[in-house]
Design an enzyme around this catalytic site. Structure first.
Site, short mmCIF file in Angstrom:
data_model
loop_
_atom_site.label_atom_id
_atom_site.label_comp_id
_atom_site.label_asym_id
_atom_site.label_seq_id
_atom_site.Cartn_x
_atom_site.Cartn_y
_atom_site.Cartn_z
N ASP A 424 14.54 -24.24 9.74
CA ASP A 424 13.44 -23.02 9.94
C ASP A 424 13.35 -22.53 11.45
OD1 ASP A 424 10.76 -21.96 8.73
OD2 ASP A 424 10.19 -22.76 10.71
N ASN A 432 8.21 -10.83 13.97
CA ASN A 432 7.91 -9.81 13.15
C ASN A 432 6.66 -8.86 13.63
OD1 ASN A 432 9.71 -9.75 11.05
ND2 ASN A 432 8.42 -11.42 10.09
N ASP A 441 14.29 -8.69 10.36
CA ASP A 441 15.55 -8.63 9.29
C ASP A 441 16.82 -8.87 10.22
OD1 ASP A 441 13.92 -8.41 7.11
OD2 ASP A 441 14.23 -6.02 7.14
N GLU A 467 12.09 -17.54 6.38
CA GLU A 467 12.91 -17.68 7.49
C GLU A 467 13.48 -19.24 7.45
OE1 GLU A 467 8.49 -18.83 8.74
OE2 GLU A 467 9.71 -17.53 7.36
#
Length: 569
Positions: A424, A432, A441, A467
């Protein structure tokens, strides 16, 4: 030097002399001197029984010198230590030059290797030795000799000496050659007579058989066309069952020489960018100057229609076939209006023309191949879309479920380990919020690429969702899985992600480790154990590797654990 060279060593010369006598007996039999042989044998026996050791040695030397053949002896190590005067007279060399292995200088160079090989083989096997080779005489010419040698053993059966003879067989060889030449000449005369007889018979029957041959040719052409039509239909059926481009190429290349037996050929396909045509296979030694060429070099690719170039015609040749002297034909491979490549056929010296009446066979062949290629590419595209994550290019969760189920069963059958890493990205929401979703992205893409570079060829890396990523490590035990997880964690910290010219900063990951069978016996149990280990790693502060505890197997079946797995979906 003296005519007689003494023998060296303390050996029983009775055995050596007896071998001399036996050799002389063999020569006398060859000369058909049976009467003398009987008398000589009685005389030898009388001398043998009455004489002493020195007398027997002198007798051996006398017998050796009176023999018309070359006589030699060698010690147990194979070093020659005696030659009779016949050897010195023929070679013009002295004992000091021939002793040991010095005799090899008079053996013809073309025969020396075989001679030495057989001599060493006989010595190792302790068996008699026989070989034919050429020896150089004092005048520099070579003559053929037959060399034989026998081991001399004592009463205990041990070899104490080697006794050998070299008989001149030059005349026999020459007579044999003359006889072979006479036989060959007679055979050629008979063959010539037979050929003339056959020609006369064929000339008489040619008029009658010409009509028959014409009918046979027509029937043969019809039969071959029927067979090729059957093969073409069979190829079409097999192409429909192909599941990969390799199968399509193998099938088409296997049928091509059967369907077009009188022509050489090759097949070239356009690459993904359509900038080059690459030859993917050929048959019957098709001559093409390059294995790849630009589409503009082939007129069939330019026009989308078959293009025939006859031998010697320079009006409109194809550049990719430069240097091809025979007639050739290029047929575009089309599918659904798109040009995929070409089928290239060349005439041979045996069949210098490409029959235009069979153009339908060739175009049908190309059409079937093109349709199969288009179907495979469409199937692969759909397959890729179904098992690949669009953003990262990694396998998606659907494929993860398939491969994990398969690898668990395989590990159970082989009694091997299977490692699972659940990874993770730490603080991904911050990326973000700070840089925007496009930057997020980019981070996911670079993370996926880094993970793909950091695994073995037999490993699998998948995007689990958001993620989260999962890595499956076949045959990896707990120690190897933890080591691999730690290396990936460190590699991710070294990763630099740029977006719009700006660095996204250092990336860290938390990793949960679970191993079959210690932490679970099913995919569900392994994923639950790895997820629990990941949760623990994040709880301890992130940027670290957590290993599932053995009790995670029980927790994986509890309601809370099931909810935990659902959290990663």
């Amino acid at each position: 030097m003296n005519a007689v060279t003494p023998l060296n060593g303390s050996h029983d010369y009775r055995l050596v002399a007896l071998s001399i006598v036996l050799a002389m007996f063999g020569s006398y039999v060859a000369l058909d001197l049976a009467g003398r042989l009987t008398a000589a044998r009685a005389w030898v026996r009388a001398v043998w029984l009455s004489g002493g050791a020195r007398q027997r040695e002198l007798y051996f030397q006398t017998m050796a010198e009176s023999t018309p053949e070359i006589i030699w002896t060698a010690d147990v190590d194979g070093a020659d230590d005696y030659f009779n005067q016949k050897c010195f007279d023929y070679t013009g060399m002295k004992f000091e030059q021939l002793r040991g292995t010095g005799w090899t200088v008079i053996v013809h160079p073309d025969d020396l290797a075989v001679c030495l090989e057989k001599w060493e083989s006989a010595r190792r096997a302790r068996e008699p030795y026989e070989v034919e080779y050429r020896l150089r005489g004092r005048d520099g010419t070579y003559r053929w000799f037959l060399c034989r040698a026998n081991p001399i053993r004592n009463s205990a059966g041990e070899i104490v000496k080697w006794f050998g003879t070299c008989a001149d067989i030059e005349d026999q060889k020459r007579n044999q050659q003359i006889l072979e030449e006479q036989i060959l000449e007679r055979t050629m005369q008979l063959a010539d007579t037979n050929n003339r007889l056959q020609e006369e018979i064929l000339a008489k029957d040619s008029s009658r058989k010409e009509f028959d041959r014409h009918n046979e040719r027509m029937m043969e052409e019809l039969r071959m066309r029927s067979e090729r039509a059957t093969l073409l239909a069979k190829m079409g059926e097999l192409l429909q069952s192909c599941v990969s481009l390799d199968e399509v190429f193998a099938t088409s290349m296997g049928f091509a020489p059967k369907i077009f037996p009188a022509a050489r050929g090759a097949m070239a396909l356009l690459n993904a960018s359509r900038s080059l045509a690459e030859v993917i296979g050929s048959w019957a030694e098709c001559q093409l100057p390059a294995i790849e060429f630009e589409p503009s070099e082939c007129r069939a690719l330019r026009t989308g229609h078959p293009h025939l170039v006859t031998a010697g015609d320079l009006t409109a040749p194809c550049a990719h076939a430069a240097g091809v002297k025979n007639t050739y034909l290029c047929i575009p491979i089309l599918a659904q209006g798109e040009t995929l490549g070409i089928l290239h056929l060349q005439a041979t010296d045996e069949a210098p023309q490409l029959n235009t009446s069979e153009l339908s066979f060739k175009t049908t062949f190309a059409a079937q191949v093109g349709l199969s290629i288009a179907n495979i590419r469409l199937r692969d595209a759909l397959r890729t879309q179904s098992v690949r994550d669009e953003l990262t290019g990694l396998y998606n969760r659907r494929y993860l479920e398939e491969v994990l189920e398969r690898e668990v069963r395989r590990a159970a059958r082989a009694a091997q380990s299977l490692g699972v890493l659940m990874i993770d990205l730490d603080h991904f929401k911050t990326f973000n919020d700070t840089y925007g979703h496009d930057a997020g992205d980019a981070v996911l893409r670079e993370t996926g690429a880094a993970l793909a570079r950091g695994i073995r060829a037999e490993d699998f890396v998948c995007r689990f969702g958001g993620e989260e990523f999962v890595v499956i490590l076949p045959t990896a035990n707990l120690e190897a899985t933890c080591a691999r997880a730690e290396r990936l964690r460190l590699k991710m910290k070294e990763l630099t992600v740029l977006h719009q010219g700006r660095s996204m900063g250092m990336l860290t990951v938390s990793i949960g480790v679970a191993v079959f069978p210690e932490h679970g016996l099913s995919p569900k149990e392994l994923m639950a154990a790895a997820d629990a280990a990941l949760y623990e790693a994040k709880h301890r502060g992130r940027d670290q590797v957590g290993v599932a505890a053995l009790k995670s197997v029980e927790e994986a079946t509890a309601p809370g654990a099931v909810k935990l797995v659902t959290r990663w979906s």
